[in-house]
Design a protein around this motif. Sequence first.
Motif, PDB file in Angstrom:
ATOM      1  N   ALA A 185       0.827  -1.208   0.000  1.00  0.00           N
ATOM      2  CA  ALA A 185       0.000   0.000   0.000  1.00  0.00           C
ATOM      3  C   ALA A 185       0.862   1.258   0.000  1.00  0.00           C
ATOM      4  CB  ALA A 185      -0.926  -0.008   1.213  1.00  0.00           C
ATOM      5  N   LYS A 226      -4.646   4.057   5.530  1.00  0.00           N
ATOM      6  CA  LYS A 226      -5.616   3.885   6.617  1.00  0.00           C
ATOM      7  C   LYS A 226      -5.866   2.399   6.838  1.00  0.00           C
ATOM      8  CE  LYS A 226     -10.442   4.878   7.843  1.00  0.00           C
ATOM      9  NZ  LYS A 226     -11.700   5.549   7.392  1.00  0.00           N
ATOM     10  N   ARG A 239      -9.083  -3.791   6.884  1.00  0.00           N
ATOM     11  CA  ARG A 239      -9.122  -3.061   5.619  1.00  0.00           C
ATOM     12  C   ARG A 239      -7.929  -2.116   5.572  1.00  0.00           C
ATOM     13  NH1 ARG A 239     -14.893  -2.346   2.919  1.00  0.00           N
ATOM     14  NH2 ARG A 239     -15.851  -4.286   3.658  1.00  0.00           N
ATOM     15  N   SER A 241      -6.246   0.685   3.228  1.00  0.00           N
ATOM     16  CA  SER A 241      -6.578   1.569   2.106  1.00  0.00           C
ATOM     17  C   SER A 241      -5.464   2.570   1.853  1.00  0.00           C
ATOM     18  CB  SER A 241      -7.877   2.323   2.390  1.00  0.00           C
ATOM     19  OG  SER A 241      -8.947   1.432   2.646  1.00  0.00           O
ATOM     20  N   ASP A 242      -5.029   2.666   0.596  1.00  0.00           N
ATOM     21  CA  ASP A 242      -4.036   3.675   0.230  1.00  0.00           C
ATOM     22  C   ASP A 242      -4.697   4.770  -0.592  1.00  0.00           C
ATOM     23  OD1 ASP A 242      -3.771   3.137  -2.717  1.00  0.00           O
ATOM     24  OD2 ASP A 242      -3.051   1.186  -2.021  1.00  0.00           O
ATOM     25  N   GLN A 243      -3.918   5.782  -0.953  1.00  0.00           N
ATOM     26  CA  GLN A 243      -4.431   6.922  -1.707  1.00  0.00           C
ATOM     27  C   GLN A 243      -3.800   6.997  -3.090  1.00  0.00           C
ATOM     28  OE1 GLN A 243      -3.361   9.783   1.438  1.00  0.00           O
ATOM     29  NE2 GLN A 243      -5.548  10.099   1.829  1.00  0.00           N
ATOM     30  N   TYR A 283      -9.661  -7.247  -3.042  1.00  0.00           N
ATOM     31  CA  TYR A 283      -9.500  -5.798  -3.152  1.00  0.00           C
ATOM     32  C   TYR A 283     -10.775  -5.168  -3.683  1.00  0.00           C
ATOM     33  CZ  TYR A 283      -4.437  -5.881  -2.369  1.00  0.00           C
ATOM     34  OH  TYR A 283      -3.190  -6.018  -1.812  1.00  0.00           O
ATOM     35  N   ASP A 285     -12.427  -0.890  -4.663  1.00  0.00           N
ATOM     36  CA  ASP A 285     -12.036   0.483  -4.998  1.00  0.00           C
ATOM     37  C   ASP A 285     -10.863   0.492  -5.967  1.00  0.00           C
ATOM     38  OD1 ASP A 285     -12.138   3.250  -4.917  1.00  0.00           O
ATOM     39  OD2 ASP A 285     -10.867   3.409  -3.130  1.00  0.00           O
ATOM     40  N   ARG A 288      -7.398  -0.069  -4.458  1.00  0.00           N
ATOM     41  CA  ARG A 288      -6.866   0.829  -3.433  1.00  0.00           C
ATOM     42  C   ARG A 288      -7.138   0.352  -2.011  1.00  0.00           C
ATOM     43  NH1 ARG A 288      -8.019   4.712  -7.579  1.00  0.00           N
ATOM     44  NH2 ARG A 288     -10.244   4.490  -7.148  1.00  0.00           N
ATOM     45  N   THR A 289      -8.075  -0.594  -1.844  1.00  0.00           N
ATOM     46  CA  THR A 289      -8.390  -1.108  -0.510  1.00  0.00           C
ATOM     47  C   THR A 289      -8.298  -2.624  -0.496  1.00  0.00           C
ATOM     48  OG1 THR A 289      -9.854   0.742   0.048  1.00  0.00           O
ATOM     49  CG2 THR A 289     -10.155  -1.295   1.284  1.00  0.00           C
TER      50      THR A 289
END
Length: 309
Positions: A185, A226, A239, A241-243, A283, A285, A288-289
Amino acid sequence: MINLLAVDDEMINLMIIDESLSDKGFSVVKAKDGEEAFQILNSDTIVFHAIILDRLMPKMDGIELLKKIKRSEKYRDIPVIFQTAMSSITDMTEGLDAGAFYYLTKPYSRALLVRIVQTAVEHFIKLQRAKEDLHKGMGALRHMVTGEFRIRSIRESHELAPLLANACPDPERVLTGIMEILNNAIEHGNLGISYQEKSELHDNDKLMEEIFRRLDTPEYKDKFVKVTFERDAERIEMRISDQGKGFDWKRYLSIEAMTKNAFKTHGRGIFMAKKLSFDDLTYIDEGRTAIIRIDLNTKPGNLLTDFQE
């Protein structure tokens, strides 16, 4: 001193391995078959950082020795590099299912051998440092029901991974997988390091330098990962989650990806995390998650039976 155990019934192969790695500062202990290798391990006189193992040998072949190593709490963390002329999907799946860390297909170059061994040793040292934190009074975390965390750097991911693992019923099983997903991530998600870039940076020993550089740039410095943790009576769900921009995660969770990347220094981490550390990994999104599921009071799946279903 970094110690390696090389196991091969061909003396010329052992000589090549010794010559290639001794020049790079490794100490190589040689064994002519699986039985001798296991006796050396059981002598407890040397701590080995990686094992280079031939598949086809008399007395005890590579697969049998690999299974013995991975069944042992003392030795199961040692990365085993399989060297073999057998490269069919079935053969590779059998080795990876038994716990092989990498595959080297004969004949291979000395440069590739050195690169793979260096990667395996780095993985072992990193895992041992993380496991030290598993035993520093964090057992109370197994009572954690919910939690939320935010991290930016690889150092922070290595601090968080043992904490999350300790909240699970089998911390040592899940630790490696959690580290892999968190690092993915940060590196690929937030910092945008592509598969090809990581290959080149790793080959030039500049991966960490580039990670630190990007963490300080305006484009990436405010991005965070997150992590949420939820427990109920049946399972634990995390979970992560990256940006970033996301990625084609299905390609990296397929059997084709595993066999394609079995001979490379990276590219199959999330696949092995799903199969060996978690009960499920998927995964959402657009990649991303990551959603990790750990079923309570169950054991991890088996690669061979999973593929045959």
